[in-house]
Design an enzyme around this catalytic site. Structure first.
Site, mmCIF file in Angstrom:
data_model
loop_
_atom_site.group_PDB
_atom_site.id
_atom_site.type_symbol
_atom_site.label_atom_id
_atom_site.label_comp_id
_atom_site.label_asym_id
_atom_site.label_seq_id
_atom_site.Cartn_x
_atom_site.Cartn_y
_atom_site.Cartn_z
ATOM 1 N N LYS A 155 0.844 -1.196 0.000
ATOM 2 C CA LYS A 155 0.000 0.000 0.000
ATOM 3 C C LYS A 155 0.876 1.241 0.000
ATOM 4 O O LYS A 155 1.950 1.253 0.605
ATOM 5 C CB LYS A 155 -0.929 0.042 1.223
ATOM 6 C CG LYS A 155 -1.784 1.319 1.289
ATOM 7 C CD LYS A 155 -2.623 1.415 2.549
ATOM 8 C CE LYS A 155 -3.366 2.747 2.586
ATOM 9 N NZ LYS A 155 -4.216 2.895 3.792
ATOM 10 N N GLU A 205 -9.776 12.886 11.737
ATOM 11 C CA GLU A 205 -9.092 11.688 12.250
ATOM 12 C C GLU A 205 -8.220 11.952 13.474
ATOM 13 O O GLU A 205 -7.194 12.636 13.398
ATOM 14 C CB GLU A 205 -8.234 11.065 11.149
ATOM 15 C CG GLU A 205 -7.601 9.748 11.564
ATOM 16 C CD GLU A 205 -6.939 9.022 10.413
ATOM 17 O OE1 GLU A 205 -6.419 7.918 10.638
ATOM 18 O OE2 GLU A 205 -6.948 9.553 9.276
ATOM 19 N N GLU A 249 -8.021 -2.402 3.238
ATOM 20 C CA GLU A 249 -7.196 -1.219 3.495
ATOM 21 C C GLU A 249 -7.341 -0.771 4.944
ATOM 22 O O GLU A 249 -6.358 -0.432 5.617
ATOM 23 C CB GLU A 249 -7.610 -0.089 2.540
ATOM 24 C CG GLU A 249 -6.833 1.196 2.712
ATOM 25 C CD GLU A 249 -7.329 2.318 1.825
ATOM 26 O OE1 GLU A 249 -6.976 3.478 2.096
ATOM 27 O OE2 GLU A 249 -8.092 2.038 0.878
ATOM 28 N N GLU A 385 -11.575 10.562 -5.753
ATOM 29 C CA GLU A 385 -11.610 10.621 -4.286
ATOM 30 C C GLU A 385 -10.849 11.826 -3.771
ATOM 31 O O GLU A 385 -11.314 12.530 -2.865
ATOM 32 C CB GLU A 385 -11.018 9.342 -3.683
ATOM 33 C CG GLU A 385 -11.021 9.347 -2.156
ATOM 34 C CD GLU A 385 -10.495 8.050 -1.563
ATOM 35 O OE1 GLU A 385 -9.741 8.120 -0.572
ATOM 36 O OE2 GLU A 385 -10.849 6.974 -2.074
#
Length: 401
Positions: A155, A205, A249, A385
């Site tokens: 990733k 977050e 993910e 995105e």
């Protein structure tokens, strides 16, 4: 906008919230460029005055912060707090300070006045330059996916930027008002990062918080844009919850958070499946990890340093992902995907992942947005995105792609 001027001090996020109307929004209204503003679901902070800057030298960051807080205490400062930003590159200089004074109030979401709309400012003409161009970004995604299929890494998070330039000076207080009032339950910040430079944004977050022995982390990974149509919005949320790509993910990030916190905590609780959280523009897969600290000698900042960067902002393996980022992104991330937050001399604090943000200087804003790239990623979808993630800040300045 007129608000009450009374401000509560040293409010704990665990205390019952009975704020005076306007206690939190008065700090938002009082912000001026050069101040340290940070609003979290637990409190609202406004730091003012030069105070003490955390130096950049060979000592570990946590030692430098501890020493700066100790100096403030020794000088007679009551309950000093360090506030500021840490860059993505851990070897670069942080922008952390202990302001001369810090005013504290309950969270913005608990203040009824936060529901009032932000004042509309005069229209600004923006010149927008993408770096890199969307097609170049998509090609970078495709190249990374090809390398993953060859087994080089699993990733990487690739970002792109928008450079917004105006003929008029930036109105940072107005931008902050719009960001805070659009998502008052998130993490909104405006922090000086150098002479005439400000890091401003609204992140969803939480990297990690510590209050006494209680530790909380809230990794986000896997996301999809919101829709103005209610039925479509619900469909997108449900699809995200079942997306094999996004669930994988997310699991990688949660596992990394678990592994980083485990040496410092007892009884870590990690839910088996993620839930959803939403912002004004995005749905995110979310897992809240909780635990009990083994030693009060471990500060919130020490936990943040142990966690940063998670695969949610870098990739895995970390060093390989860092190299791919350096080879692919034609810009320095600076404080984007770093950490912003606060901490005190007792070790409590809240540290947040620096996303949905921009770096402001004179008449220029540099906006950042990234996407997690895995082997199942499609360049067009990842480019879309990032465009959706830009909307948080574009709406705050009245600009459109």
């Amino acid at each position: 906008m007129s608000t009450a001027s009374q401000v509560a001090t040293h409010v704990s996020p665990a205390d019952p919230a009975h704020p005076s109307v306007g206690a939190a929004t008065s700090l938002l209204d009082a912000y001026a460029p050069g101040d340290h503003f940070l609003a979290t679901p637990g409190r609202t902070l406004l730091g003012r005055g030069s105070g003490r800057h955390v130096p950049h030298d060979e000592r570990p960051l946590t030692q430098r912060v501890d020493a700066t807080l100790a100096e403030a205490l020794a000088a007679g400062q009551d309950a000093p707090v360090v506030i500021g930003a840490i860059p993505f590159d851990h070897t670069a200089a942080a922008a952390l300070s202990v302001p001369a004074s810090v005013r504290t109030a309950p969270p913005l979401a608990s203040d009824p006045l936060i529901a009032l709309p932000a004042d509309l400012s005069a229209g600004v003409e923006w010149r927008i330059r993408p770096v890199p161009e969307p097609e170049v970004y998509g090609a970078g995604v495709a190249a990374a996916v090809a390398r993953m299929w060859r087994g080089e890494f699993s990733k990487v998070v690739l970002a792109r930027t928008l450079e917004l330039t105006s003929d008029a000076p930036l109105d940072l207080p107005a931008m902050l008002q719009r960001l805070a009032r659009r998502d008052p339950s998130g993490y909104t910040f405006a922090l000086p990062t150098g002479p005439g430079r400000t890091l401003i944004g609204a992140s969803p977050e939480l990297l990690v918080s510590r209050r006494g022995t209680q530790v909380v982390a809230n990794p986000l990974a896997g996301s999809t844009p919101r829709s103005a149509d209610l039925a479509e919005d619900v469909r997108r949320a449900a699809t995200l919850l079942e997306s094999v790509k996004d669930l994988h993910e997310h699991a990688v990030v949660v596992d990394a958070v678990h592994q980083a916190l485990a040496p410092h905590c007892n009884g870590l609780t990690v839910p088996a499946r993620p839930t959803l959280i939403r912002t004004a523009t995005m749905w995110h897969l979310s897992t809240t990890v909780t635990g009990t600290l083994r030693s009060l000698d471990t500060s919130a900042l020490e936990l943040a340093v142990a966690l940063h960067p998670t695969p949610a902002v870098c990739g895995t393996p970390t060093q390989t992902a860092r190299q791919v980022i350096a080879e692919t992104e034609p810009f320095d991330r600076g404080f984007f995907t770093g950490v912003v937050g606060w901490g005190n001399a007792e070790g409590d604090g809240e540290w947040v992942v620096t996303i949905r943000c921009a770096e402001a200087e004179e008449r220029t804003l540099r906006l950042y947005a990234g996407a997690g790239i895995v082997s199942a990623s499609e360049p067009e979808a990842e480019t879309a995105e990032t465009a959706a993630k830009f909307r948080t800040f574009l709406s705050a300045v009245g600009a459109e792609l």
